[in-house]
Design a protein around this motif. Structure first.
Motif, PDB file in Angstrom:
ATOM      1  N   GLY A   6      52.102  42.736  33.534  1.00 55.87           N
ATOM      2  CA  GLY A   6      52.440  42.168  32.225  1.00 55.87           C
ATOM      3  C   GLY A   6      52.640  40.669  32.314  1.00 55.87           C
ATOM      4  O   GLY A   6      52.294  39.925  31.391  1.00 55.87           O
ATOM      5  N   GLN A   7      53.166  40.218  33.440  1.00 54.87           N
ATOM      6  CA  GLN A   7      53.375  38.783  33.620  1.00 54.87           C
ATOM      7  C   GLN A   7      52.055  38.053  33.881  1.00 54.87           C
ATOM      8  O   GLN A   7      51.893  36.909  33.481  1.00 54.87           O
ATOM      9  N   ILE A   8      51.137  38.718  34.574  1.00 53.85           N
ATOM     10  CA  ILE A   8      49.826  38.103  34.843  1.00 53.85           C
ATOM     11  C   ILE A   8      49.042  38.015  33.545  1.00 53.85           C
ATOM     12  O   ILE A   8      48.502  36.978  33.205  1.00 53.85           O
ATOM     13  N   GLY A   9      48.970  39.179  32.857  1.00 51.60           N
ATOM     14  CA  GLY A   9      48.273  39.238  31.577  1.00 51.60           C
ATOM     15  C   GLY A   9      46.771  39.046  31.697  1.00 51.60           C
ATOM     16  O   GLY A   9      46.215  38.843  32.772  1.00 51.60           O
ATOM     17  N   GLY A  10      46.112  39.172  30.582  1.00 46.37           N
ATOM     18  CA  GLY A  10      44.691  38.898  30.445  1.00 46.37           C
ATOM     19  C   GLY A  10      43.787  39.774  31.277  1.00 46.37           C
ATOM     20  O   GLY A  10      44.137  40.880  31.689  1.00 46.37           O
ATOM     21  N   PRO A  11      42.581  39.274  31.528  1.00 47.24           N
ATOM     22  CA  PRO A  11      41.562  40.044  32.239  1.00 47.24           C
ATOM     23  C   PRO A  11      41.967  40.426  33.661  1.00 47.24           C
ATOM     24  O   PRO A  11      41.605  41.498  34.137  1.00 47.24           O
ATOM     25  N   CYS A  12      42.720  39.554  34.342  1.00 50.50           N
ATOM     26  CA  CYS A  12      43.144  39.888  35.720  1.00 50.50           C
ATOM     27  C   CYS A  12      43.981  41.160  35.728  1.00 50.50           C
ATOM     28  O   CYS A  12      43.786  42.047  36.566  1.00 50.50           O
ATOM     29  N   ALA A  13      44.905  41.268  34.822  1.00 50.00           N
ATOM     30  CA  ALA A  13      45.763  42.449  34.735  1.00 50.00           C
ATOM     31  C   ALA A  13      44.945  43.691  34.424  1.00 50.00           C
ATOM     32  O   ALA A  13      45.176  44.762  34.994  1.00 50.00           O
ATOM     33  N   GLN A  14      43.974  43.553  33.527  1.00 49.93           N
ATOM     34  CA  GLN A  14      43.128  44.695  33.172  1.00 49.93           C
ATOM     35  C   GLN A  14      42.303  45.159  34.371  1.00 49.93           C
ATOM     36  O   GLN A  14      42.174  46.357  34.618  1.00 49.93           O
ATOM     37  N   ILE A  15      41.748  44.224  35.133  1.00 50.36           N
ATOM     38  CA  ILE A  15      40.938  44.583  36.313  1.00 50.36           C
ATOM     39  C   ILE A  15      41.807  45.289  37.348  1.00 50.36           C
ATOM     40  O   ILE A  15      41.428  46.338  37.890  1.00 50.36           O
ATOM     41  N   LEU A  16      42.966  44.742  37.634  1.00 49.89           N
ATOM     42  CA  LEU A  16      43.871  45.367  38.606  1.00 49.89           C
ATOM     43  C   LEU A  16      44.313  46.754  38.140  1.00 49.89           C
ATOM     44  O   LEU A  16      44.382  47.697  38.936  1.00 49.89           O
ATOM     45  N   GLU A  17      44.611  46.905  36.869  1.00 46.20           N
ATOM     46  CA  GLU A  17      45.012  48.199  36.333  1.00 46.20           C
ATOM     47  C   GLU A  17      43.883  49.215  36.464  1.00 46.20           C
ATOM     48  O   GLU A  17      44.103  50.352  36.876  1.00 46.20           O
ATOM     49  N   MET A  18      42.665  48.785  36.120  1.00 45.37           N
ATOM     50  CA  MET A  18      41.526  49.713  36.211  1.00 45.37           C
ATOM     51  C   MET A  18      41.252  50.098  37.672  1.00 45.37           C
ATOM     52  O   MET A  18      40.892  51.234  37.961  1.00 45.37           O
ATOM     53  N   TYR A  19      41.454  49.172  38.589  1.00 44.08           N
ATOM     54  CA  TYR A  19      41.173  49.454  39.993  1.00 44.08           C
ATOM     55  C   TYR A  19      42.254  50.331  40.626  1.00 44.08           C
ATOM     56  O   TYR A  19      41.972  51.356  41.229  1.00 44.08           O
ATOM     57  N   TYR A  20      43.525  49.936  40.496  1.00 45.00           N
ATOM     58  CA  TYR A  20      44.600  50.633  41.206  1.00 45.00           C
ATOM     59  C   TYR A  20      45.148  51.853  40.490  1.00 45.00           C
ATOM     60  O   TYR A  20      45.548  52.816  41.127  1.00 45.00           O
ATOM     61  N   PHE A  21      45.184  51.843  39.193  1.00 48.22           N
ATOM     62  CA  PHE A  21      45.799  52.960  38.482  1.00 48.22           C
ATOM     63  C   PHE A  21      44.783  53.957  37.936  1.00 48.22           C
ATOM     64  O   PHE A  21      44.996  55.155  38.005  1.00 48.22           O
ATOM     65  N   ARG A  22      43.729  53.461  37.400  1.00 47.42           N
ATOM     66  CA  ARG A  22      42.751  54.358  36.780  1.00 47.42           C
ATOM     67  C   ARG A  22      41.580  54.671  37.691  1.00 47.42           C
ATOM     68  O   ARG A  22      40.770  55.546  37.376  1.00 47.42           O
TER      69      ARG A  22
END
Length: 143
Positions: A124-140
């Motif tokens: 949430g602190q990073i935000g933007g596309p970086c956060a989305q990429i990390l979320e898609m890679y590590y969580f999903r």
């Protein structure tokens, strides 16, 4: 071929005479199968018995005082009983640790929730596309 001839040939390095020893496999198989083993276990124990037999035969002080069948059977019996004892010990340890493993899994699950919360906060602190990429890679696991 007599038992003494087999011993002499093995000492000379003629391992082809091991074929003669395979006539005793059925006796070992019968014992292992009657004592909670499988045919595969019996085959393995017999092979191990042949190795022990051969290592003993090539020692200069070795003297065959019984039939090869008796000697092989006693080796196989000792090896199989050791195997059963090892398996029983392993089962007891597994039972003893079962509750502890379950408790550790529970603790890990609790900590996993804390870790997940910290990662979500950081994303949430990073935000933007970086956060989305990390979320898609590590969580999903999408990437």
């Amino acid at each position: 071929m007599t038992d003494q001839e087999i011993v002499l040939e093995l000492r000379r390095g003629n391992t082809i005479v091991f074929k003669e020893c395979y006539s005793h496999l059925e006796m070992v198989s019968s014992f292992v199968l009657k004592n909670s083993g499988s045919q595969e276990d019996a085959d393995d124990i017999f092979q191990d018995s042949l190795i022990v037999f051969y290592k003993n035969v090539i020692k200069s002080e070795f003297k065959l005082t019984a039939k090869i069948s008796t000697y092989l059977f006693s080796i196989a019996k000792r090896l199989w009983l050791k195997n059963i004892q090892r398996l029983n010990t392993l089962n007891k340890v597994t039972e003893m640790l079962g509750d502890e493993i379950e408790e550790l899994n529970f603790e890990l699950a609790e900590h996993r929730t804390d870790i997940d919360s910290a990662v979500i906060n950081a994303l949430g602190q990073i935000g933007g596309p970086c956060a989305q990429i990390l979320e898609m890679y590590y969580f999903r696991k999408l990437i």
